[in-house]
Design a protein around this motif. Structure first.
Motif, PDB file in Angstrom:
ATOM      1  N   ILE A 232       0.833  -1.201   0.000  1.00 51.94           N
ATOM      2  CA  ILE A 232       0.000   0.000   0.000  1.00 51.94           C
ATOM      3  C   ILE A 232       0.868   1.251   0.000  1.00 51.94           C
ATOM      4  O   ILE A 232       0.589   2.225  -0.705  1.00 51.94           O
ATOM      5  N   SER A 233       1.939   1.233   0.775  1.00 53.23           N
ATOM      6  CA  SER A 233       2.833   2.382   0.846  1.00 53.23           C
ATOM      7  C   SER A 233       3.422   2.697  -0.526  1.00 53.23           C
ATOM      8  O   SER A 233       3.521   3.864  -0.923  1.00 53.23           O
ATOM      9  N   GLY A 234       3.791   1.643  -1.253  1.00 52.95           N
ATOM     10  CA  GLY A 234       4.324   1.844  -2.596  1.00 52.95           C
ATOM     11  C   GLY A 234       3.298   2.454  -3.534  1.00 52.95           C
ATOM     12  O   GLY A 234       3.618   3.342  -4.334  1.00 52.95           O
ATOM     13  N   GLU A 235       2.041   1.982  -3.436  1.00 51.97           N
ATOM     14  CA  GLU A 235       0.969   2.529  -4.274  1.00 51.97           C
ATOM     15  C   GLU A 235       0.717   4.001  -3.947  1.00 51.97           C
ATOM     16  O   GLU A 235       0.545   4.832  -4.852  1.00 51.97           O
ATOM     17  N   LEU A 236       0.694   4.319  -2.672  1.00 57.00           N
ATOM     18  CA  LEU A 236       0.439   5.697  -2.252  1.00 57.00           C
ATOM     19  C   LEU A 236       1.557   6.629  -2.695  1.00 57.00           C
ATOM     20  O   LEU A 236       1.307   7.750  -3.139  1.00 57.00           O
ATOM     21  N   GLU A 237       2.782   6.154  -2.582  1.00 59.56           N
ATOM     22  CA  GLU A 237       3.925   6.973  -2.976  1.00 59.56           C
ATOM     23  C   GLU A 237       3.901   7.233  -4.485  1.00 59.56           C
ATOM     24  O   GLU A 237       4.164   8.356  -4.948  1.00 59.56           O
TER      25      GLU A 237
END
Length: 263
Positions: free
Chosen positions: A120-125
């Motif tokens: 999720i962090s990668g998608e948000l970034e």
């Protein structure tokens, strides 16, 4: 830090999810907790989190309905669903509405949750880098008198949005209005107009709000209510996203401009 909202009616499960992860190490912080979908929806409207971790089966409003309502209101928070072994139909529906992942409660572990959070962090970034140039929010729709498609059902929806923008409008209500499937209407509207239906509605409402801000002395909260926004904070958030100013800042700037007619 990415903000996380935990939504779970069983306090023990909610506390377990909160305690088993070192959130800050992964770039997240738990910004709020809710015991059901109805409570969570109000919190999302007030201050949309980056991620919602939600149980599916809850009283008052379940997790799938929470996700559906959130998407209908144009809020793009990521969702991870907590589910039981035999709840595959609800999981399928949640994934159709855009859930990023699901986790089985009985087999939930630190590693599975950490792996999900990293994803999720990668998608948000990635999305953070492209969001300001998103055409849905940055490109205004044409005025009501202009036609942008010859498709009769989409034209019918467009006219309805411009005439009834202050009412409670959702993708579901518009699909019922033109008697077409909800997913089909959503896809077709984006294809024919270049905007999602909710983002188009946001632009129409903000345009109406601008007229009231510059042409009346109504307080900001009343203007937001009159053009159809469900809360002051949500109105301010969408207005600022589209104009780069809060409603109050916009009004002040317009009133500070010199009168071009006075010499």
């Amino acid at each position: 830090m990415w903000k996380v909202l935990l939504v779970e009616d069983e306090v023990f499960v909610r506390e377990s999810v909160r305690e088993i992860i070192a959130w800050e190490e992964l770039g997240f912080t738990v910004s709020g907790e809710a015991g059901n979908g109805a409570e969570a929806l109000e919190m999302i409207r007030e201050d949309a989190p980056d991620l919602v971790i939600s149980d599916i089966v809850m009283p008052e409003m379940d997790g799938v309905e929470l996700l559906r309502r959130t998407r209908e209101e144009g809020i793009d928070s990521r969702f991870v669903m907590l589910t039981c072994m035999n709840d595959f139909e609800n999981v399928r529906q949640a994934m159709e509405y855009g859930a990023s992942n699901y986790i089985l409660k009985l087999s939930m572990s630190v590693n599975s949750l950490r792996d999900t959070l990293r994803k999720i962090s990668g998608e948000l970034e990635k999305n953070r880098k492209v969001e300001p140039d998103s055409p849905q929010e940055s490109t205004p729709p044409p005025p009501a008198h202009e036609e942008i498609t010859s498709h009769p059902e989409i034209q019918k929806i467009l006219h309805y949005l411009h005439e009834h923008y202050a009412e409670d409008i959702t993708v579901k209500s518009m699909s019922q209005y033109v008697m077409m499937a909800e997913n089909y209407v959503s896809t077709l509207f984006k294809k024919k107009t270049g905007h999602t239906l909710i983002h188009y509605l946001h632009r129409v409402r903000v345009d109406q709000a601008i007229r009231l801000l510059t042409g009346s002395d109504l307080p900001v909260y009343e203007i937001g209510n009159r053009v159809g926004f469900v809360s002051d904070n949500y109105f301010i958030k969408i207005f600022k996203r589209l104009t780069a100013q809060t409603p109050s800042q916009y009004r002040h700037q317009q009133r500070e401009k010199p009168d071009r007619l006075s010499l």
